[in-house]
Motif scaffolding. Sequence first.
Motif, mmCIF file in Angstrom:
data_model
loop_
_atom_site.group_PDB
_atom_site.id
_atom_site.type_symbol
_atom_site.label_atom_id
_atom_site.label_comp_id
_atom_site.label_asym_id
_atom_site.label_seq_id
_atom_site.Cartn_x
_atom_site.Cartn_y
_atom_site.Cartn_z
ATOM 1 N N PRO A 235 0.795 -1.240 -0.008
ATOM 2 C CA PRO A 235 -0.028 -0.114 0.105
ATOM 3 C C PRO A 235 0.764 1.308 0.105
ATOM 4 N N ILE A 236 1.840 1.265 0.637
ATOM 5 C CA ILE A 236 2.920 2.439 0.666
ATOM 6 C C ILE A 236 3.564 2.593 -0.470
ATOM 7 N N ALA A 237 3.793 1.719 -1.369
ATOM 8 C CA ALA A 237 4.113 1.957 -2.786
ATOM 9 C C ALA A 237 3.052 2.120 -3.770
ATOM 10 N N PHE B 153 0.567 4.360 -2.676
ATOM 11 C CA PHE B 153 0.282 5.448 -2.370
ATOM 12 C C PHE B 153 1.254 6.627 -3.034
ATOM 13 N N ASP B 154 2.589 5.982 -2.733
ATOM 14 C CA ASP B 154 3.750 6.919 -3.261
ATOM 15 C C ASP B 154 3.482 7.001 -4.846
ATOM 16 N N GLN B 155 3.129 5.936 -5.360
ATOM 17 C CA GLN B 155 3.224 6.033 -6.958
ATOM 18 C C GLN B 155 2.118 7.008 -7.528
ATOM 19 N N ARG B 156 0.795 6.808 -6.796
ATOM 20 C CA ARG B 156 -0.356 7.818 -7.334
ATOM 21 C C ARG B 156 0.085 9.042 -6.867
ATOM 22 N N MET B 157 0.640 9.671 -5.734
ATOM 23 C CA MET B 157 1.199 10.706 -5.417
ATOM 24 C C MET B 157 1.936 11.407 -6.451
ATOM 25 N N HIS B 158 3.048 10.763 -6.904
ATOM 26 C CA HIS B 158 3.980 11.027 -7.808
ATOM 27 C C HIS B 158 3.137 11.381 -9.153
ATOM 28 N N ASP B 159 2.298 10.363 -9.551
ATOM 29 C CA ASP B 159 1.781 10.586 -10.889
ATOM 30 C C ASP B 159 0.658 11.758 -10.691
ATOM 31 N N LEU B 160 -0.015 12.154 -9.663
ATOM 32 C CA LEU B 160 -0.759 13.301 -9.542
ATOM 33 C C LEU B 160 0.042 14.414 -9.709
ATOM 34 N N TYR B 161 1.108 14.400 -9.247
ATOM 35 C CA TYR B 161 2.434 15.760 -9.134
ATOM 36 C C TYR B 161 2.819 15.674 -10.741
ATOM 37 N N ARG B 162 2.948 14.696 -11.251
ATOM 38 C CA ARG B 162 3.348 14.683 -12.724
ATOM 39 C C ARG B 162 2.215 15.361 -13.583
ATOM 40 N N ASP B 163 0.918 14.737 -13.157
ATOM 41 C CA ASP B 163 -0.184 15.132 -14.052
ATOM 42 C C ASP B 163 -0.554 16.712 -14.059
ATOM 43 N N LEU B 164 -0.384 17.270 -12.868
ATOM 44 C CA LEU B 164 -0.527 18.696 -12.567
ATOM 45 C C LEU B 164 0.615 19.447 -13.184
ATOM 46 N N GLN B 165 1.742 18.873 -13.471
ATOM 47 C CA GLN B 165 2.717 19.880 -14.165
ATOM 48 C C GLN B 165 3.032 20.854 -13.199
ATOM 49 N N VAL B 166 2.862 20.710 -12.040
ATOM 50 C CA VAL B 166 3.530 21.890 -10.862
ATOM 51 C C VAL B 166 4.970 21.931 -10.798
ATOM 52 N N GLU B 167 5.950 20.918 -11.010
ATOM 53 C CA GLU B 167 7.188 20.794 -10.932
ATOM 54 C C GLU B 167 7.800 22.155 -11.634
ATOM 55 N N GLN B 168 7.354 22.189 -12.816
ATOM 56 C CA GLN B 168 7.871 23.422 -13.607
ATOM 57 C C GLN B 168 7.342 24.566 -13.244
ATOM 58 N N GLN B 169 6.540 24.698 -12.207
ATOM 59 C CA GLN B 169 5.883 26.215 -11.826
ATOM 60 C C GLN B 169 6.803 26.276 -10.625
ATOM 61 N N GLY B 170 7.328 25.539 -10.193
ATOM 62 C CA GLY B 170 8.391 25.763 -8.862
ATOM 63 C C GLY B 170 7.661 25.126 -7.201
ATOM 64 N N LEU B 171 6.662 24.052 -7.578
ATOM 65 C CA LEU B 171 6.071 23.689 -6.318
ATOM 66 C C LEU B 171 6.872 22.444 -5.938
ATOM 67 N N ARG B 172 7.695 22.405 -5.095
ATOM 68 C CA ARG B 172 8.205 21.213 -4.778
ATOM 69 C C ARG B 172 7.583 20.002 -4.309
ATOM 70 N N TYR B 173 8.101 18.773 -4.479
ATOM 71 C CA TYR B 173 7.339 17.741 -4.411
ATOM 72 C C TYR B 173 6.975 17.467 -2.839
ATOM 73 N N GLU B 174 7.909 17.703 -2.066
ATOM 74 C CA GLU B 174 7.918 17.553 -0.670
ATOM 75 C C GLU B 174 6.828 18.290 -0.253
ATOM 76 N N VAL B 175 6.537 19.692 -0.615
ATOM 77 C CA VAL B 175 5.641 20.456 -0.074
ATOM 78 C C VAL B 175 4.143 19.962 -0.355
ATOM 79 N N PHE B 176 4.161 19.720 -1.841
ATOM 80 C CA PHE B 176 3.013 18.906 -2.442
ATOM 81 C C PHE B 176 2.376 17.783 -1.552
ATOM 82 N N GLU B 177 3.560 17.094 -1.439
ATOM 83 C CA GLU B 177 3.166 15.723 -0.716
ATOM 84 C C GLU B 177 2.371 15.960 0.709
ATOM 85 N N LYS B 178 3.032 16.940 1.219
ATOM 86 C CA LYS B 178 2.639 17.186 2.674
ATOM 87 C C LYS B 178 1.136 17.762 2.423
ATOM 88 N N ALA B 179 0.862 18.779 1.524
ATOM 89 C CA ALA B 179 -0.539 19.518 1.251
ATOM 90 C C ALA B 179 -1.499 18.548 1.021
#
Length: 274
Positions: free
Chosen positions: A61-63, A65-91
Amino acid sequence: MENQSVVRRQRLKRRARRALRRMLPFVASLFLATPLASPVTKSRAATPGSEVRMPSAPVTPIAQFDQRMHDLYRDLQVEQQGLRYEVFEKAMTGYLNLEQAGKLGEKQLLTVVDFGLPSTEKRLWVLDIAAKQVKFHTLVAHGHNSGENMATNFSNENESNMSSLGFYVTQGEYVGKHGRSLKLAGLDEGYNTNAQMRSVVMHGADYVSEDFIRQYGRLGRSLGCPALPMDQKDAIIETVGGNTCLFLNGPDATYSSKYLNQDVAMNTLIGSNS
């Protein structure tokens, strides 16, 4: 003739024995240097066209969860806008906890403010989780006593004029001294629960603009409110109002929240997508 043939054969035999004696040490050295071959066993790998399939480990389940969080982060394309993954994951972890606790409305929106970035950068994102889209990405001010260009100090105390970190749920609108504004309910005890008493709200301000940055090298500062650009505040307030999640992140190692429970977030995310 016969005796000559015998003599010749004997000579040939002697020559052969001498040659063999000369070769024996060489052959022995080769034998000692060569590892013994193991018995050849039949396997599926030796069969042409066959495949050996190793048993695959179950996905935890942890794997997932981690995969789906990274997938959502990628799909939102917010890394290019400066939103760090660790902040996104916490939010997102807090958002899922609040969703599970029944504190959010039907709008699947998450507003993230990263006060770990300077005020000169666009550090507010409004994320549509369902549509996997960024609704807004803009400037936002921090409190006057939290710092100059960088916010480094945070408080939950009245009249501190500082920003308060943590998770909020948006409430209703009202018109006050800053015009159209949005009430915020702080949920993290000790960090932002005095938000309503302090009148920490979302509102627009003239000092939140690129022109102000060009003139002063930073944004203006509020009395603790996450102040927005005047040309976007109405649209943002209308969009995020009504029980949506707001997360204010900042460089404070002491910050903690009961809504950062990964087990709850994991069960909510995996359960809703299974």
